[in-house]
Write a protein that holds these residues in place. Structure first.
Motif, PDB file in Angstrom:
ATOM      1  N   ALA A   7       1.783   7.881   6.575  1.00  0.00           N
ATOM      2  CA  ALA A   7       2.299   8.333   5.279  1.00  0.00           C
ATOM      3  C   ALA A   7       3.795   8.633   5.366  1.00  0.00           C
ATOM      4  O   ALA A   7       4.569   8.247   4.489  1.00  0.00           O
ATOM      5  CB  ALA A   7       1.531   9.566   4.810  1.00  0.00           C
ATOM      6  N   GLU A   8       4.192   9.300   6.437  1.00  0.00           N
ATOM      7  CA  GLU A   8       5.600   9.637   6.608  1.00  0.00           C
ATOM      8  C   GLU A   8       6.452   8.381   6.782  1.00  0.00           C
ATOM      9  O   GLU A   8       7.504   8.245   6.167  1.00  0.00           O
ATOM     10  CB  GLU A   8       5.762  10.545   7.830  1.00  0.00           C
ATOM     11  N   ARG A   9       5.988   7.461   7.583  1.00  0.00           N
ATOM     12  CA  ARG A   9       6.759   6.243   7.848  1.00  0.00           C
ATOM     13  C   ARG A   9       6.863   5.339   6.638  1.00  0.00           C
ATOM     14  O   ARG A   9       7.852   4.616   6.476  1.00  0.00           O
ATOM     15  CB  ARG A   9       6.153   5.486   9.024  1.00  0.00           C
ATOM     16  N   THR A  10       5.845   5.330   5.779  1.00  0.00           N
ATOM     17  CA  THR A  10       5.847   4.429   4.626  1.00  0.00           C
ATOM     18  C   THR A  10       6.234   5.129   3.327  1.00  0.00           C
ATOM     19  O   THR A  10       6.354   4.477   2.298  1.00  0.00           O
ATOM     20  CB  THR A  10       4.460   3.785   4.437  1.00  0.00           C
ATOM     21  N   GLU A  11       6.405   6.447   3.390  1.00  0.00           N
ATOM     22  CA  GLU A  11       6.731   7.254   2.206  1.00  0.00           C
ATOM     23  C   GLU A  11       5.670   7.110   1.116  1.00  0.00           C
ATOM     24  O   GLU A  11       5.979   7.064  -0.074  1.00  0.00           O
ATOM     25  CB  GLU A  11       8.124   6.922   1.679  1.00  0.00           C
ATOM     26  N   LEU A  12       4.420   7.026   1.544  1.00  0.00           N
ATOM     27  CA  LEU A  12       3.285   7.003   0.618  1.00  0.00           C
ATOM     28  C   LEU A  12       2.443   8.252   0.859  1.00  0.00           C
ATOM     29  O   LEU A  12       2.436   8.807   1.950  1.00  0.00           O
ATOM     30  CB  LEU A  12       2.429   5.750   0.840  1.00  0.00           C
ATOM     31  N   ARG A  18      -5.462   6.451   1.513  1.00  0.00           N
ATOM     32  CA  ARG A  18      -6.931   6.492   1.499  1.00  0.00           C
ATOM     33  C   ARG A  18      -7.494   5.562   0.418  1.00  0.00           C
ATOM     34  O   ARG A  18      -8.497   4.891   0.627  1.00  0.00           O
ATOM     35  CB  ARG A  18      -7.411   7.923   1.282  1.00  0.00           C
ATOM     36  N   HIS A  19      -6.829   5.547  -0.735  1.00  0.00           N
ATOM     37  CA  HIS A  19      -7.272   4.673  -1.824  1.00  0.00           C
ATOM     38  C   HIS A  19      -7.202   3.214  -1.392  1.00  0.00           C
ATOM     39  O   HIS A  19      -8.151   2.444  -1.613  1.00  0.00           O
ATOM     40  CB  HIS A  19      -6.431   4.903  -3.076  1.00  0.00           C
ATOM     41  N   TYR A  20      -6.090   2.819  -0.777  1.00  0.00           N
ATOM     42  CA  TYR A  20      -5.962   1.437  -0.317  1.00  0.00           C
ATOM     43  C   TYR A  20      -7.028   1.104   0.719  1.00  0.00           C
ATOM     44  O   TYR A  20      -7.502  -0.025   0.776  1.00  0.00           O
ATOM     45  CB  TYR A  20      -4.560   1.180   0.228  1.00  0.00           C
ATOM     46  N   ASP A  21      -7.410   2.069   1.528  1.00  0.00           N
ATOM     47  CA  ASP A  21      -8.499   1.870   2.489  1.00  0.00           C
ATOM     48  C   ASP A  21      -9.812   1.656   1.730  1.00  0.00           C
ATOM     49  O   ASP A  21     -10.554   0.705   1.994  1.00  0.00           O
ATOM     50  CB  ASP A  21      -8.606   3.081   3.410  1.00  0.00           C
ATOM     51  N   GLU A  22     -10.082   2.510   0.754  1.00  0.00           N
ATOM     52  CA  GLU A  22     -11.340   2.440  -0.004  1.00  0.00           C
ATOM     53  C   GLU A  22     -11.502   1.129  -0.763  1.00  0.00           C
ATOM     54  O   GLU A  22     -12.601   0.607  -0.874  1.00  0.00           O
ATOM     55  CB  GLU A  22     -11.439   3.626  -0.968  1.00  0.00           C
ATOM     56  N   VAL A  23     -10.396   0.593  -1.278  1.00  0.00           N
ATOM     57  CA  VAL A  23     -10.492  -0.654  -2.053  1.00  0.00           C
ATOM     58  C   VAL A  23     -10.327  -1.895  -1.179  1.00  0.00           C
ATOM     59  O   VAL A  23     -10.369  -3.019  -1.676  1.00  0.00           O
ATOM     60  CB  VAL A  23      -9.480  -0.692  -3.235  1.00  0.00           C
ATOM     61  N   GLY A  24     -10.120  -1.704   0.121  1.00  0.00           N
ATOM     62  CA  GLY A  24     -10.076  -2.821   1.048  1.00  0.00           C
ATOM     63  C   GLY A  24      -8.713  -3.439   1.296  1.00  0.00           C
ATOM     64  O   GLY A  24      -8.611  -4.439   2.001  1.00  0.00           O
ATOM     65  N   LEU A  25      -7.657  -2.863   0.727  1.00  0.00           N
ATOM     66  CA  LEU A  25      -6.317  -3.411   0.966  1.00  0.00           C
ATOM     67  C   LEU A  25      -5.795  -3.045   2.348  1.00  0.00           C
ATOM     68  O   LEU A  25      -4.980  -3.765   2.921  1.00  0.00           O
ATOM     69  CB  LEU A  25      -5.314  -2.887  -0.070  1.00  0.00           C
ATOM     70  N   LEU A  26      -6.233  -1.929   2.864  1.00  0.00           N
ATOM     71  CA  LEU A  26      -5.761  -1.445   4.158  1.00  0.00           C
ATOM     72  C   LEU A  26      -6.940  -0.864   4.933  1.00  0.00           C
ATOM     73  O   LEU A  26      -7.053   0.346   5.090  1.00  0.00           O
ATOM     74  CB  LEU A  26      -4.672  -0.384   3.969  1.00  0.00           C
ATOM     75  N   PRO A  27      -7.838  -1.723   5.366  1.00  0.00           N
ATOM     76  CA  PRO A  27      -9.015  -1.198   6.075  1.00  0.00           C
ATOM     77  C   PRO A  27      -8.589  -0.556   7.397  1.00  0.00           C
ATOM     78  O   PRO A  27      -7.935  -1.189   8.222  1.00  0.00           O
ATOM     79  CB  PRO A  27      -9.879  -2.435   6.302  1.00  0.00           C
ATOM     80  N   ALA A  28      -8.938   0.711   7.554  1.00  0.00           N
ATOM     81  CA  ALA A  28      -8.527   1.462   8.738  1.00  0.00           C
ATOM     82  C   ALA A  28      -9.588   1.391   9.818  1.00  0.00           C
ATOM     83  O   ALA A  28     -10.783   1.347   9.532  1.00  0.00           O
ATOM     84  CB  ALA A  28      -8.288   2.921   8.356  1.00  0.00           C
ATOM     85  N   SER A  29      -9.114   1.395  11.046  1.00  0.00           N
ATOM     86  CA  SER A  29     -10.020   1.605  12.172  1.00  0.00           C
ATOM     87  C   SER A  29     -10.296   3.100  12.231  1.00  0.00           C
ATOM     88  O   SER A  29      -9.534   3.900  11.703  1.00  0.00           O
ATOM     89  CB  SER A  29      -9.357   1.151  13.473  1.00  0.00           C
ATOM     90  N   ARG A  30     -11.383   3.457  12.882  1.00  0.00           N
ATOM     91  CA  ARG A  30     -11.729   4.872  12.977  1.00  0.00           C
ATOM     92  C   ARG A  30     -12.026   5.255  14.415  1.00  0.00           C
ATOM     93  O   ARG A  30     -12.546   4.459  15.183  1.00  0.00           O
ATOM     94  CB  ARG A  30     -12.926   5.186  12.104  1.00  0.00           C
ATOM     95  N   THR A  31     -11.692   6.495  14.735  1.00  0.00           N
ATOM     96  CA  THR A  31     -12.021   7.024  16.050  1.00  0.00           C
ATOM     97  C   THR A  31     -13.500   7.394  16.071  1.00  0.00           C
ATOM     98  O   THR A  31     -14.171   7.372  15.028  1.00  0.00           O
ATOM     99  CB  THR A  31     -11.192   8.287  16.353  1.00  0.00           C
ATOM    100  N   LEU A  46       1.372  -2.159   4.582  1.00  0.00           N
ATOM    101  CA  LEU A  46       1.698  -1.202   3.524  1.00  0.00           C
ATOM    102  C   LEU A  46       3.080  -1.462   2.938  1.00  0.00           C
ATOM    103  O   LEU A  46       3.291  -1.280   1.740  1.00  0.00           O
ATOM    104  CB  LEU A  46       1.636   0.226   4.068  1.00  0.00           C
ATOM    105  N   THR A  47       4.005  -1.899   3.768  1.00  0.00           N
ATOM    106  CA  THR A  47       5.340  -2.242   3.275  1.00  0.00           C
ATOM    107  C   THR A  47       5.248  -3.403   2.281  1.00  0.00           C
ATOM    108  O   THR A  47       5.891  -3.372   1.218  1.00  0.00           O
ATOM    109  CB  THR A  47       6.275  -2.591   4.446  1.00  0.00           C
ATOM    110  N   HIS A  48       4.434  -4.389   2.593  1.00  0.00           N
ATOM    111  CA  HIS A  48       4.225  -5.498   1.652  1.00  0.00           C
ATOM    112  C   HIS A  48       3.608  -4.982   0.352  1.00  0.00           C
ATOM    113  O   HIS A  48       4.031  -5.380  -0.738  1.00  0.00           O
ATOM    114  CB  HIS A  48       3.317  -6.565   2.250  1.00  0.00           C
ATOM    115  N   ILE A  49       2.619  -4.117   0.452  1.00  0.00           N
ATOM    116  CA  ILE A  49       1.956  -3.570  -0.740  1.00  0.00           C
ATOM    117  C   ILE A  49       2.969  -2.814  -1.598  1.00  0.00           C
ATOM    118  O   ILE A  49       2.996  -2.969  -2.824  1.00  0.00           O
ATOM    119  CB  ILE A  49       0.773  -2.667  -0.331  1.00  0.00           C
ATOM    120  N   LEU A  59      -4.714  -5.059  -7.747  1.00  0.00           N
ATOM    121  CA  LEU A  59      -5.217  -4.868  -6.386  1.00  0.00           C
ATOM    122  C   LEU A  59      -5.793  -6.162  -5.832  1.00  0.00           C
ATOM    123  O   LEU A  59      -5.577  -6.508  -4.664  1.00  0.00           O
ATOM    124  CB  LEU A  59      -6.277  -3.767  -6.365  1.00  0.00           C
ATOM    125  N   GLU A  60      -6.493  -6.904  -6.678  1.00  0.00           N
ATOM    126  CA  GLU A  60      -7.082  -8.175  -6.240  1.00  0.00           C
ATOM    127  C   GLU A  60      -5.990  -9.187  -5.887  1.00  0.00           C
ATOM    128  O   GLU A  60      -6.093  -9.921  -4.909  1.00  0.00           O
ATOM    129  CB  GLU A  60      -8.005  -8.746  -7.324  1.00  0.00           C
TER     130      GLU A  60
END
Length: 113
Positions: A7-12, A18-31, A46-49, A59-60
């Protein structure tokens, strides 16, 4: 990296990421503990988004663009379609920015009296 650093690096906001993860634009890996973790590739994504969003892509459409940008397949015709749509929107944004600049100049002139 964890979501806060992303968030800090992308200023988002965390919420946006989290929203982008939920809608599939930025699927996160998880620990193992369920925490989202991200890579430099996610920063780039995220920079492209962020660059697409002001141009009014859905979004599509953003998902498709990310896919097109990440493939080695011949996709020039499809990218050209998106580019054709992006130019008028960019021109509209430039006009709005020019209006804002004019207003700022008026305020500055008023303060110099």
């Amino acid at each position: 990296m964890q979501i806060g650093e992303l968030a800090e690096r992308t200023e988002l906001s965390l919420r946006t990421i989290r929203h982008y993860d939920e809608v599939g634009l930025l699927p996160a890996s998880r620990t193992e503990g369920g925490f989202r973790v991200y890579t430099e590739r996610d920063v780039e994504r995220l920079t492209h988004i962020k660059r697409m969003k002001p141009l009014g892509f859905s979004l599509e459409e953003m998902a498709e663009l990310l896919e097109l940008l990440g493939t080695d397949e011949p996709v020039e015709a499809r990218l050209a379609d998106y580019l054709e749509r992006a130019h008028p929107e960019r021109d509209r944004l430039a006009r709005k920015l020019a209006q804002a600049d004019e207003f700022i100049a008026m305020l500055e002139q008023r303060l110099q009296r």
